[in-house]
Design a protein around this motif. Structure first.
Motif, PDB file in Angstrom:
ATOM      1  N   LEU A 109       0.825  -1.212   0.000  1.00  0.00           N
ATOM      2  CA  LEU A 109       0.000   0.000   0.000  1.00  0.00           C
ATOM      3  C   LEU A 109       0.860   1.263   0.000  1.00  0.00           C
ATOM      4  CD1 LEU A 109      -2.495  -1.225   2.742  1.00  0.00           C
ATOM      5  CD2 LEU A 109      -3.044  -0.940   0.323  1.00  0.00           C
ATOM      6  N   LYS A 110       0.320   2.305  -0.599  1.00  0.00           N
ATOM      7  CA  LYS A 110       0.979   3.606  -0.582  1.00  0.00           C
ATOM      8  C   LYS A 110       0.329   4.481   0.488  1.00  0.00           C
ATOM      9  CE  LYS A 110       1.911   3.381  -5.567  1.00  0.00           C
ATOM     10  NZ  LYS A 110       1.683   4.011  -6.884  1.00  0.00           N
ATOM     11  N   ILE A 111       0.971   5.611   0.765  1.00  0.00           N
ATOM     12  CA  ILE A 111       0.454   6.523   1.794  1.00  0.00           C
ATOM     13  C   ILE A 111      -0.960   6.964   1.465  1.00  0.00           C
ATOM     14  CG2 ILE A 111       0.758   8.737   2.945  1.00  0.00           C
ATOM     15  CD1 ILE A 111       2.792   6.646   3.754  1.00  0.00           C
ATOM     16  N   GLU A 112      -1.192   7.294   0.172  1.00  0.00           N
ATOM     17  CA  GLU A 112      -2.539   7.749  -0.209  1.00  0.00           C
ATOM     18  C   GLU A 112      -3.577   6.632  -0.056  1.00  0.00           C
ATOM     19  OE1 GLU A 112      -0.143   7.306  -4.151  1.00  0.00           O
ATOM     20  OE2 GLU A 112       0.198   7.959  -2.078  1.00  0.00           O
ATOM     21  N   ASP A 113      -3.127   5.376  -0.207  1.00  0.00           N
ATOM     22  CA  ASP A 113      -4.039   4.248  -0.012  1.00  0.00           C
ATOM     23  C   ASP A 113      -4.482   4.163   1.445  1.00  0.00           C
ATOM     24  OD1 ASP A 113      -3.845   3.468  -2.685  1.00  0.00           O
ATOM     25  OD2 ASP A 113      -2.101   2.190  -2.293  1.00  0.00           O
ATOM     26  N   PHE A 114      -3.524   4.382   2.358  1.00  0.00           N
ATOM     27  CA  PHE A 114      -3.861   4.361   3.781  1.00  0.00           C
ATOM     28  C   PHE A 114      -4.887   5.439   4.123  1.00  0.00           C
ATOM     29  CE2 PHE A 114      -0.030   1.767   4.614  1.00  0.00           C
ATOM     30  CZ  PHE A 114      -0.581   0.877   5.515  1.00  0.00           C
ATOM     31  N   LYS A 115      -4.733   6.619   3.495  1.00  0.00           N
ATOM     32  CA  LYS A 115      -5.673   7.713   3.758  1.00  0.00           C
ATOM     33  C   LYS A 115      -7.080   7.346   3.275  1.00  0.00           C
ATOM     34  CE  LYS A 115      -6.827  12.010   4.788  1.00  0.00           C
ATOM     35  NZ  LYS A 115      -8.262  11.943   4.507  1.00  0.00           N
ATOM     36  N   LYS A 116      -7.149   6.750   2.091  1.00  0.00           N
ATOM     37  CA  LYS A 116      -8.451   6.324   1.565  1.00  0.00           C
ATOM     38  C   LYS A 116      -9.081   5.258   2.456  1.00  0.00           C
ATOM     39  CE  LYS A 116      -7.327   7.108  -3.337  1.00  0.00           C
ATOM     40  NZ  LYS A 116      -7.119   6.436  -4.648  1.00  0.00           N
ATOM     41  N   LEU A 117      -8.259   4.298   2.880  1.00  0.00           N
ATOM     42  CA  LEU A 117      -8.772   3.226   3.727  1.00  0.00           C
ATOM     43  C   LEU A 117      -9.231   3.742   5.089  1.00  0.00           C
ATOM     44  CD1 LEU A 117      -6.163   0.426   2.918  1.00  0.00           C
ATOM     45  CD2 LEU A 117      -8.614   0.368   2.397  1.00  0.00           C
ATOM     46  N   GLN A 118      -8.514   4.731   5.608  1.00  0.00           N
ATOM     47  CA  GLN A 118      -8.886   5.313   6.889  1.00  0.00           C
ATOM     48  C   GLN A 118     -10.249   6.001   6.799  1.00  0.00           C
ATOM     49  OE1 GLN A 118      -6.146   8.294   8.394  1.00  0.00           O
ATOM     50  NE2 GLN A 118      -6.595   7.734  10.517  1.00  0.00           N
ATOM     51  N   ASP A 119     -10.461   6.753   5.711  1.00  0.00           N
ATOM     52  CA  ASP A 119     -11.757   7.422   5.515  1.00  0.00           C
ATOM     53  C   ASP A 119     -12.878   6.391   5.321  1.00  0.00           C
ATOM     54  OD1 ASP A 119     -10.472   9.849   5.690  1.00  0.00           O
ATOM     55  OD2 ASP A 119     -10.291  10.125   3.518  1.00  0.00           O
ATOM     56  N   ALA A 120     -12.559   5.338   4.551  1.00  0.00           N
ATOM     57  CA  ALA A 120     -13.554   4.296   4.307  1.00  0.00           C
ATOM     58  C   ALA A 120     -13.904   3.555   5.594  1.00  0.00           C
ATOM     59  CB  ALA A 120     -13.042   3.309   3.258  1.00  0.00           C
ATOM     60  N   ALA A 121     -12.887   3.333   6.429  1.00  0.00           N
ATOM     61  CA  ALA A 121     -13.113   2.644   7.698  1.00  0.00           C
ATOM     62  C   ALA A 121     -14.071   3.433   8.579  1.00  0.00           C
ATOM     63  CB  ALA A 121     -11.790   2.419   8.416  1.00  0.00           C
ATOM     64  N   GLY A 122     -13.944   4.753   8.558  1.00  0.00           N
ATOM     65  CA  GLY A 122     -14.849   5.602   9.334  1.00  0.00           C
ATOM     66  C   GLY A 122     -16.288   5.465   8.863  1.00  0.00           C
ATOM     67  N   GLU A 123     -16.479   5.421   7.537  1.00  0.00           N
ATOM     68  CA  GLU A 123     -17.828   5.251   6.991  1.00  0.00           C
ATOM     69  C   GLU A 123     -18.406   3.894   7.365  1.00  0.00           C
ATOM     70  OE1 GLU A 123     -18.622   6.484   2.887  1.00  0.00           O
ATOM     71  OE2 GLU A 123     -16.579   7.226   2.800  1.00  0.00           O
ATOM     72  N   CYS A 124     -17.585   2.846   7.224  1.00  0.00           N
ATOM     73  CA  CYS A 124     -18.061   1.492   7.511  1.00  0.00           C
ATOM     74  C   CYS A 124     -18.318   1.294   9.007  1.00  0.00           C
ATOM     75  CB  CYS A 124     -17.037   0.460   7.025  1.00  0.00           C
ATOM     76  SG  CYS A 124     -16.830   0.404   5.234  1.00  0.00           S
ATOM     77  N   PHE A 125     -17.473   1.904   9.841  1.00  0.00           N
ATOM     78  CA  PHE A 125     -17.577   1.732  11.289  1.00  0.00           C
ATOM     79  C   PHE A 125     -18.934   2.204  11.801  1.00  0.00           C
ATOM     80  CE2 PHE A 125     -17.032   3.151  15.676  1.00  0.00           C
ATOM     81  CZ  PHE A 125     -16.404   2.049  16.251  1.00  0.00           C
ATOM     82  N   ASN A 126     -19.450   3.276  11.221  1.00  0.00           N
ATOM     83  CA  ASN A 126     -20.701   3.862  11.690  1.00  0.00           C
ATOM     84  C   ASN A 126     -21.934   3.351  10.934  1.00  0.00           C
ATOM     85  OD1 ASN A 126     -19.535   5.640  13.663  1.00  0.00           O
ATOM     86  ND2 ASN A 126     -18.751   6.887  11.983  1.00  0.00           N
ATOM     87  N   SER A 127     -21.734   2.367  10.063  1.00  0.00           N
ATOM     88  CA  SER A 127     -22.863   1.882   9.261  1.00  0.00           C
ATOM     89  C   SER A 127     -23.620   0.774   9.993  1.00  0.00           C
ATOM     90  CB  SER A 127     -22.361   1.350   7.920  1.00  0.00           C
ATOM     91  OG  SER A 127     -21.550   0.215   8.100  1.00  0.00           O
ATOM     92  N   PRO A 128     -24.945   0.723   9.815  1.00  0.00           N
ATOM     93  CA  PRO A 128     -25.767  -0.311  10.489  1.00  0.00           C
ATOM     94  C   PRO A 128     -25.786  -1.622   9.691  1.00  0.00           C
ATOM     95  CG  PRO A 128     -27.186   1.213   9.318  1.00  0.00           C
ATOM     96  CD  PRO A 128     -25.779   1.707   9.096  1.00  0.00           C
ATOM     97  N   LEU A 129     -24.597  -2.204   9.506  1.00  0.00           N
ATOM     98  CA  LEU A 129     -24.482  -3.485   8.815  1.00  0.00           C
ATOM     99  C   LEU A 129     -24.072  -4.545   9.829  1.00  0.00           C
ATOM    100  CD1 LEU A 129     -24.403  -5.260   6.286  1.00  0.00           C
ATOM    101  CD2 LEU A 129     -22.069  -4.460   5.864  1.00  0.00           C
TER     102      LEU A 129
END
Length: 444
Positions: free
Chosen positions: A266-286
């Protein structure tokens, strides 16, 4: 408190008042016949009398003291009903038939309480039986309680004077909200236009050959439902572990190659994208259940709990072939038929859509699949409200310049829809993210 010597709940005066009211005014029988049964009466005499009244009703004979006594005499049950004196006394118990439903509901309430006592005793006895699996006991207990609730649901007949105003109101609401879906969106625009979204009480089948993207399509839909729209969603993953589901969701949402995530390249920008995505998924009612080869009774019990505790509005099951039936000794056809009917029944019971993934027979390899190729049982085809297939050439990746993701053109074939049109929907499959997306009309 010691319940050993307590008399089961009953009200003999309400039972007699109900029977007396029917004898006073026979037209009242239609008010109670839809929900009252002879076994709801505590007194055996009253059970016999009610049975005789129902026999008169089914024979088209008006019930009164004379016809009742005559019927009891012919069937040899007059003595069991308490004799002529007891039967004749019933009309003296109640002055009018005006409150017959009130009396009948009192009889039904006591009957329900007796049934609950009996059911709880059975559950207690089963719990002490060490030869029974605890999960089987739980499922049977839930079924018994739900059955009691269903029995007490009175059937209502709707006249057109009730139906038409509600229908016009529904049409008016849809007119004012033109373009809005009446069901839960899948995220595939043209598919939603055809189905108006996934509708409550429906069982939706998604069929395909292995590696055509059944799970990917389900996860793409769940991204729209749970992550984007924040609609509570349940996912029974009988094939993949929860952490694998998490990786694929992060890849979809972050648009970072799944291969990069698995390899750690992974590249640095990939980590940033994954971090933002993790925040969205963390708060989702799935909500994910990842038990492999889950038993049908466990799945049904868990689905009920998810509906009550998590408030899920839709459930996905991946996939039907991995559900273990209750009777594993039965032929495969019967097992699949039982599972299919049970899932359809569950959708109606919970009043939510249930999306079930399904394998398609090997004969469909390379060709467009059809309803006859659903694997396991023709019952799946019959029970489903909507059947859709994924079709395409899984090896036909478009070669593109470096920096662009391989793209596959695939097609969702809506082969059956009880309440809407059938047809094809062209979609794109982004293999790097294992994600399905809409295909624009002008996209090359």
């Amino acid at each position: 408190m010691d319940f050993k010597d307590k008399v089961p709940p009953h009200k003999l005066d309400a039972e007699q008042a109900t029977l007396g009211a029917l004898l006073l005014d026979w037209s009242c029988v239609s008010d109670v016949v839809s929900y009252l049964r002879s076994d709801n009466f505590y007194s055996q005499q009253n059970q016999v009398i009610f049975d005789s009244l129902m026999h008169l009703f089914s024979s088209g004979i008006k019930g009164d003291l004379l016809t009742l006594i005559d019927d009891l005499t012919k069937t040899g049950k007059l003595e069991a009903a308490g004799g002529i004196a007891y039967v004749s006394s019933l009309t003296d118990v109640v002055p009018t038939a005006a409150n017959v439903e009130f009396y009948a509901k009192m009889v039904l309430d006591c009957s329900t309480r007796r049934s609950l006592i009996k059911t709880s005793s059975e559950i207690k006895a089963d719990s002490f039986d060490e030869t029974k699996d605890s999960r089987v006991i739980l499922e049977e207990a839930e079924q018994k309680i739900f059955k009691l609730a269903d029995v007490n649901q009175t059937t209502k007949v709707y006249g057109m004077s009730d139906v038409i105003p509600k229908t016009i109101q529904l049409i008016d609401t849809r007119y004012k909200n033109r373009g809005a879906l009446s069901g839960i969106p899948s995220g595939i625009s043209k598919l939603d236009s055809m189905t108006s979204g996934f509708q409550n009480s429906e069982m939706i089948i998604v069929g395909a050959r292995p590696s055509m993207g059944k799970t990917a399509l389900a996860l793409s839909m769940m991204q729209t439902i749970a992550i984007d729209k924040k609609i509570p969603c349940g996912f029974f993953s009988l094939e993949m572990a929860a952490d694998q589901i998490g990786q694929r969701l992060l890849s979809q949402v972050a648009r970072v190659s799944g291969q990069k995530i698995r390899s750690g390249m992974l590249k640095i920008e990939d980590f940033k994208k994954l971090q933002d995505a993790a925040g969205e998924c963390f708060n989702s009612p799935l909500y994910i259940v990842d038990t492999p080869n889950m038993k049908l009774l466990d799945l049904r019990a868990m689905a009920r709990r998810m509906k009550v505790n998590q408030g899920v509005k839709i459930i996905f099951i991946d996939y039907i072939g991995l559900i273990t039936p209750e009777n594993s000794d039965a032929p495969v056809f019967e097992q699949q038929s039982m599972i299919s009917k049970s899932l359809k029944s569950l959708a109606r019971e919970l009043d939510i859509p249930i999306v079930v993934l399904c394998q398609v027979a090997r004969a469909a390899e390379g060709d467009e699949p059809n309803l006859a190729q659903l694997r396991g049982s023709g019952s799946i085809e019959q029970d489903a409200d909507v059947v859709m297939f994924i079709h395409g050439n899984r090896n036909a990746n478009k070669e593109s310049n470096e920096g662009y993701n391989p793209v596959q053109e695939r097609k969702i074939i809506v082969a059956k829809q009880r309440n809407g049109p059938i047809g094809d929907v062209d979609v794109l499959f982004l293999s790097s993210y294992t994600k399905f997306e809409n295909k624009s009309d002008d996209k090359e």
